[in-house]
Write a protein that holds these residues in place. Structure first.
Motif, PDB file in Angstrom:
ATOM      1  N   LEU A  25       0.803  -1.216   0.000  1.00  0.00           N
ATOM      2  CA  LEU A  25       0.000   0.000   0.000  1.00  0.00           C
ATOM      3  C   LEU A  25       0.839   1.269   0.000  1.00  0.00           C
ATOM      4  N   GLU A  26       1.923   1.295   0.734  1.00  0.00           N
ATOM      5  CA  GLU A  26       2.713   2.527   0.800  1.00  0.00           C
ATOM      6  C   GLU A  26       3.397   2.816  -0.530  1.00  0.00           C
ATOM      7  N   GLY A  70      -1.467   3.910  -1.632  1.00  0.00           N
ATOM      8  CA  GLY A  70      -2.751   3.603  -1.025  1.00  0.00           C
ATOM      9  C   GLY A  70      -3.780   3.004  -1.950  1.00  0.00           C
ATOM     10  N   VAL A  71      -3.358   2.528  -3.117  1.00  0.00           N
ATOM     11  CA  VAL A  71      -4.278   1.885  -4.072  1.00  0.00           C
ATOM     12  C   VAL A  71      -4.068   0.372  -4.002  1.00  0.00           C
ATOM     13  N   PRO A  72      -5.050  -0.386  -3.520  1.00  0.00           N
ATOM     14  CA  PRO A  72      -4.890  -1.838  -3.391  1.00  0.00           C
ATOM     15  C   PRO A  72      -4.767  -2.520  -4.746  1.00  0.00           C
ATOM     16  N   LEU A  87      -5.244  -1.144   7.722  1.00  0.00           N
ATOM     17  CA  LEU A  87      -5.364  -0.977   6.273  1.00  0.00           C
ATOM     18  C   LEU A  87      -6.261   0.216   5.939  1.00  0.00           C
ATOM     19  N   ALA A  88      -7.404   0.279   6.623  1.00  0.00           N
ATOM     20  CA  ALA A  88      -8.367   1.344   6.328  1.00  0.00           C
ATOM     21  C   ALA A  88      -7.786   2.716   6.656  1.00  0.00           C
ATOM     22  N   HIS A  89      -7.171   2.862   7.811  1.00  0.00           N
ATOM     23  CA  HIS A  89      -6.593   4.156   8.181  1.00  0.00           C
ATOM     24  C   HIS A  89      -5.466   4.551   7.225  1.00  0.00           C
ATOM     25  N   PHE A  90      -4.690   3.555   6.811  1.00  0.00           N
ATOM     26  CA  PHE A  90      -3.582   3.854   5.911  1.00  0.00           C
ATOM     27  C   PHE A  90      -4.105   4.367   4.573  1.00  0.00           C
ATOM     28  N   MET A  91      -5.144   3.702   4.035  1.00  0.00           N
ATOM     29  CA  MET A  91      -5.716   4.155   2.765  1.00  0.00           C
ATOM     30  C   MET A  91      -6.409   5.499   2.916  1.00  0.00           C
ATOM     31  N   ALA A  92      -7.029   5.737   4.072  1.00  0.00           N
ATOM     32  CA  ALA A  92      -7.655   7.033   4.319  1.00  0.00           C
ATOM     33  C   ALA A  92      -6.618   8.153   4.307  1.00  0.00           C
ATOM     34  N   PHE A 136      -4.237   8.404   2.363  1.00  0.00           N
ATOM     35  CA  PHE A 136      -3.980   8.726   0.960  1.00  0.00           C
ATOM     36  C   PHE A 136      -5.235   9.273   0.261  1.00  0.00           C
ATOM     37  N   GLY A 137      -6.315   9.436   1.022  1.00  0.00           N
ATOM     38  CA  GLY A 137      -7.556   9.941   0.438  1.00  0.00           C
ATOM     39  C   GLY A 137      -8.341   8.909  -0.328  1.00  0.00           C
TER      40      GLY A 137
END
Length: 303
Positions: free
Chosen positions: A100-101, A105-107, A167-172, A174-175
């Motif tokens: 993700l990093e 942040g795009v799976p 996972l959710a917080h990390f993607m959040a 990145f918007g």
């Protein structure tokens, strides 16, 4: 072709490996499942339904629900979804944070946990109730009004879902989530905690076998979108064992750590096999063996 005899034979083959797998003990509510349980159902596009073993015993669908979340998000106009989630195999465990990093942040795909969280977020924005939308769809397609979220399983997942929350917080950050993280997680845990049986899931998967048409004949997806979902199922639907599943079974399929695997044969029907004992990757040992035998003995394969 005698489908009942085929299913009986596949059950016999699965019986030789039952007990080799271990239920998903990292979700406490699933840890007590009996690894010797087995059920299998086939639903044809012509309306025939066949089953064997404990095919009417409800189980936790877990990641099998991700297939329906994706279909509903696309059906509600979420075509921009593909800018937020990829379509490539991850090559990593389904709950991995590694990529993700580096990938902003795009799976990698909609069937790993990170991707399913993004799709759940999209369906929540489109419908206001992602978990409820999946329940309603499964009830309608299967004709079973008893399909519901198991609150005990949902609570168990929420209480031990630290990796999913990360996972959710990390993607959040990145918007890539548009709703509050806690709401997205609640709907994600809800749809993963739906209970259904093999018959229900085989019938519910029929829209992909009918190239996007629902059981009542109405169109859920375009033929092109149905084709594309089947393609991603084939390459990404069984975690990082998708290549092995394609080699052994030869069908688009989605597995879940509740022990179910739903496989699609475009133009023919859908097959769901279930047994709670999982291999190291998270796929059911018994369901894999049964589906492999079924496709070997029938002409139900895309190859």
């Amino acid at each position: 072709m005698n489908y009942d005899e085929l299913l009986e034979r596949s059950r016999d083959v699965a019986g030789q490996v039952l007990g080799r797998g271990v239920p998903a003990d990292y979700i406490p509510a699933l840890a007590c499942a009996d690894p010797y349980d087995f059920g299998m159902a086939l639903a044809t596009v012509d309306g025939e339904v066949h089953g064997v073993g404990e095919w009417r015993k409800p189980f936790s669908v877990q990641s099998v629900s991700k297939l329906f979340v994706l279909a509903l998000a696309l059906a509600h106009g979420g075509t921009s979804l593909w800018r937020r989630v990829g379509r490539e195999p991850s090559g990593n465990p389904f709950n991995s944070l590694i990529q993700l990093e580096s990938e902003q942040g795009v799976p990698r795909n909609p069937f790993i946990n990170a991707g399913a969280l993004v799709v759940t977020d999209a369906l929540l924005s489109l419908t206001g109730d992602a978990g409820g939308a999946v329940v309603d769809f499964l009830r309608a397609e299967s004709g079973n009004p008893g399909i519901a979220v198991d609150p005990a399983v949902a609570a168990s997942e929420a209480g031990h879902g630290h990796r999913n929350a990360a996972l959710a917080h990390f993607m959040a950050s990145f918007g890539n989530l548009h709703n509050p993280v806690d709401e997205v997680l609640a709907h994600y845990f809800a749809h993963c905690s739906i209970t259904a049986d093999c018959r229900d899931l085989a019938l519910a998967g029929g829209f992909l076998a009918r190239h996007g048409l629902r059981a009542d004949g109405s169109r859920l997806l375009s033929r092109s979108d149905a084709k594309r979902i089947n393609a991603v199922l084939l390459t990404c639907g069984t975690y990082d064992a998708a290549g092995d599943f394609a080699y052994r079974v030869g069908l688009p399929g989605k597995s879940g750590v509740g022990g179910g695997i739903l496989a699609i044969v475009p133009g023919r029907g859908a097959v769901c096999a279930w047994s709670p004992g999982l291999d190291a990757v998270g796929n059911s040992v018994g369901a894999m063996a049964a589906l492999e035998d079924f496709t070997e003995r029938s002409d139900w394969s895309v190859f």
